[in-house]
Design an enzyme around this catalytic site. Structure first.
Site, PDB file in Angstrom:
ATOM      1  N   ARG A 102      28.251  32.796 -35.715  1.00  0.00           N
ATOM      2  CA  ARG A 102      27.272  33.855 -36.015  1.00  0.00           C
ATOM      3  C   ARG A 102      27.955  34.859 -36.936  1.00  0.00           C
ATOM      4  O   ARG A 102      28.925  35.505 -36.525  1.00  0.00           O
ATOM      5  CB  ARG A 102      26.825  34.507 -34.702  1.00  0.00           C
ATOM      6  CG  ARG A 102      25.787  35.618 -34.868  1.00  0.00           C
ATOM      7  CD  ARG A 102      25.436  36.219 -33.505  1.00  0.00           C
ATOM      8  NE  ARG A 102      24.426  37.261 -33.626  1.00  0.00           N
ATOM      9  CZ  ARG A 102      24.706  38.520 -33.948  1.00  0.00           C
ATOM     10  NH1 ARG A 102      25.945  38.909 -34.176  1.00  0.00           N
ATOM     11  NH2 ARG A 102      23.718  39.402 -34.049  1.00  0.00           N
TER      12      ARG A 102
ATOM     13  N   LYS B 159      34.057  42.167 -36.364  1.00  0.00           N
ATOM     14  CA  LYS B 159      34.135  42.997 -35.154  1.00  0.00           C
ATOM     15  C   LYS B 159      35.412  43.831 -35.103  1.00  0.00           C
ATOM     16  O   LYS B 159      36.376  43.569 -35.801  1.00  0.00           O
ATOM     17  CB  LYS B 159      33.971  42.124 -33.902  1.00  0.00           C
ATOM     18  CG  LYS B 159      32.490  41.755 -33.697  1.00  0.00           C
ATOM     19  CD  LYS B 159      32.200  41.022 -32.421  1.00  0.00           C
ATOM     20  CE  LYS B 159      30.669  40.784 -32.329  1.00  0.00           C
ATOM     21  NZ  LYS B 159      30.305  39.862 -31.271  1.00  0.00           N
TER      22      LYS B 159
HETATM   23  N1  HH2 Z   1      27.269  39.989 -31.276  1.00  0.00           N
HETATM   24  C1  HH2 Z   1      26.453  41.016 -31.602  1.00  0.00           C
HETATM   25  C2  HH2 Z   1      25.063  40.908 -31.358  1.00  0.00           C
HETATM   26  N2  HH2 Z   1      24.527  39.785 -30.859  1.00  0.00           N
HETATM   27  N3  HH2 Z   1      24.791  37.568 -30.078  1.00  0.00           N
HETATM   28  C3  HH2 Z   1      25.590  36.529 -29.796  1.00  0.00           C
HETATM   29  N4  HH2 Z   1      25.062  35.397 -29.331  1.00  0.00           N
HETATM   30  N5  HH2 Z   1      26.946  36.591 -29.978  1.00  0.00           N
HETATM   31  C4  HH2 Z   1      27.563  37.704 -30.463  1.00  0.00           C
HETATM   32  O1  HH2 Z   1      28.811  37.703 -30.579  1.00  0.00           O
HETATM   33  C5  HH2 Z   1      26.740  38.830 -30.776  1.00  0.00           C
HETATM   34  C6  HH2 Z   1      25.340  38.731 -30.568  1.00  0.00           C
HETATM   35  C7  HH2 Z   1      27.004  42.261 -32.183  1.00  0.00           C
HETATM   36  O2  HH2 Z   1      27.073  42.150 -33.578  1.00  0.00           O
HETATM   37  P1  HH2 Z   1      25.979  42.754 -34.580  1.00  0.00           P
HETATM   38  O3  HH2 Z   1      24.649  42.150 -34.349  1.00  0.00           O
HETATM   39  O4  HH2 Z   1      26.496  42.611 -35.961  1.00  0.00           O
HETATM   40  O5  HH2 Z   1      25.997  44.299 -34.257  1.00  0.00           O
HETATM   41  P2  HH2 Z   1      24.989  45.286 -33.524  1.00  0.00           P
HETATM   42  O6  HH2 Z   1      24.880  44.865 -32.099  1.00  0.00           O
HETATM   43  O7  HH2 Z   1      25.620  46.635 -33.680  1.00  0.00           O
HETATM   44  O8  HH2 Z   1      23.646  45.197 -34.203  1.00  0.00           O
END
Ligand code: HH2
Length: 376
Positions: free
Chosen positions: A355, A320
């Protein structure tokens, strides 16, 4: 009315009790002294100097504090009910034997830290957008993550990065459902759907998902909790301030740890009121979701404050932006070592699930951290 502000620590614990009247402070101090005198150790207790904001800190090992609180609550008079509550919060803080039944696929979280592998089938995710948009590549990546030790695969069809545009339900379904059908049947590990839309969750659960990962903590879709309950799914309730579109504009908290904890407590209540089994709920402070750099660092450092809620904690820091800001790294793929530091610290402070994007690397970090902290 006295309130438990915080319980922190792993071996040496501190219970912070606030909002006490001077007479409650005196009474509690007496109770603690008399309750610990028979147990062969000095009461470890300190009171803040200002009577207007009296705070009482109880220090000790888990066993000492359990003894003191139980004995004091028996003799507690007007404070008995409060002390029973402290006792149950202490039990929550100490609990680690969580088992989550994901519609037949069981996660034994007490045995070791679990790793959730991220599979974003989006064109625009902040780190892996576009990489797994083709079904073949997505399937191969899911299989690779499981081979590398992932305990859960989290499939998302909409980016929730700051400022992201929402996608339609039809488009989200088109992206995730065929994959969930394949992977839900094929994989031995649970498949989670990363969505805040109840309609998407419902179809994903029908297609073979067994967990819903809701970044809104069951707040964006009024039907979400009911659907999770009806399908007997596991659920991650995450904290967010605002919405993905506006959350990073000016996030403000008085006490970020207390406010996120209380908000997650409310998400748990939303779930329970809808009939969700308490034993299927996982909580997540939502790193980067309506938080400044300092908020993120504080939440990671105080992750153990969420244990009083009596549910396993998930931590999502992987690649992040705050890591890039600290390290001066603009490319998310280059933030793996910084992610590793947060994973190790998060586990030390009580995370049961991490995660992550880089499953093979973070499985090593988790195993090594577990080996150090779980040997006693
Ligand atoms: N962070 C993201 C998405 N979903 N769910 C949980 N439970 N906790 C988190 O910290 C979290 C999440 C954001 O990360 P990512 O899926 O890699 O990115 P994007 O939202 O751009 O797809």
């Amino acid at each position: 009315m006295a309130t438990v502000l915080r319980i922190s620590g792993r071996e040496a614990l501190t219970i912070t009790i606030s909002n006490m009247t001077p007479s409650e402070v005196a009474r509690l101090r007496d109770l603690v002294c008399s309750s610990s005198s028979g147990a062969g150790y000095e009461p470890a207790l300190s009171v803040s100097s200002s009577p207007a904001a009296a705070q009482l800190l109880l220090h000790g090992t888990a066993a000492q504090l359990k003894h003191i609180v139980a004995a004091a609550s028996e003799a507690g008079g007007g404070l008995a009910v409060f002390l029973q509550r402290v006792d149950s919060l202490l039990d929550n803080h100490l609990r680690s034997d969580y088992k989550i039944d994901c519609r037949g696929k069981v996660l034994d979280l007490g045995s070791r830290t679990h790793v959730m592998g991220i599979l974003n089938v989006t064109p625009d995710s902040f780190s892996d957008g576009g990489r797994f948009a083709s079904p073949d590549r997505a399937l191969a990546h899911a299989r690779d993550m499981v081979a590398a030790g992932a305990d859960i695969i989290d499939i998302g069809g909409e980016s929730t990065r700051p400022g992201a545009e929402p996608v339609s339900e039809e488009e989200e379904l088109r992206r995730v459902i065929p994959l969930i059908e394949r992977l839900g049947a094929e994989l031995a590990v649970p498949v989670s759907v990363d969505t805040y839309k109840a309609s998407v969750a419902e179809k994903a659960l029908a297609a073979g998902a067994s967990m819903v990962n809701d970044i809104s903590g069951l707040r964006f879709s009024p039907d979400m909790a009911r659907i999770v309950a009806a399908c007997d799914a596991a659920v991650v309730v995450m904290h967010i301030q605002g919405t993905p579109r506006n959350m990073q504009q000016n996030p403000v908290y008085g006490d970020v740890v207390a406010e996120v904890r209380d908000s997650l407590g409310e998400s748990i209540d939303i779930a329970l009121r809808a009939g969700v089994n308490r034993e299927k709920i996982i909580i997540d402070p939502g790193i980067g979701f309506g938080k400044t750099l300092e908020h993120n660092l504080t939440l990671i450092d105080h992750l153990d404050a969420f244990r009083v809620l009596g549910r396993p904690v998930m931590l999502g820091t992987s690649r992040k932006k705050f890591i890039g800001t600290i390290l001066g790294i603009s490319e998310p793929e280059q933030r793996v070592d910084g992610s590793a530091a947060t994973v190790a610290l998060g586990i030390e402070r009580g995370a049961s699930i991490v995660r992550v994007h880089d499953v093979a690397r973070m499985v090593q970090v988790a195993r090594m951290t577990d080996a150090v902290i779980k040997q006693s």
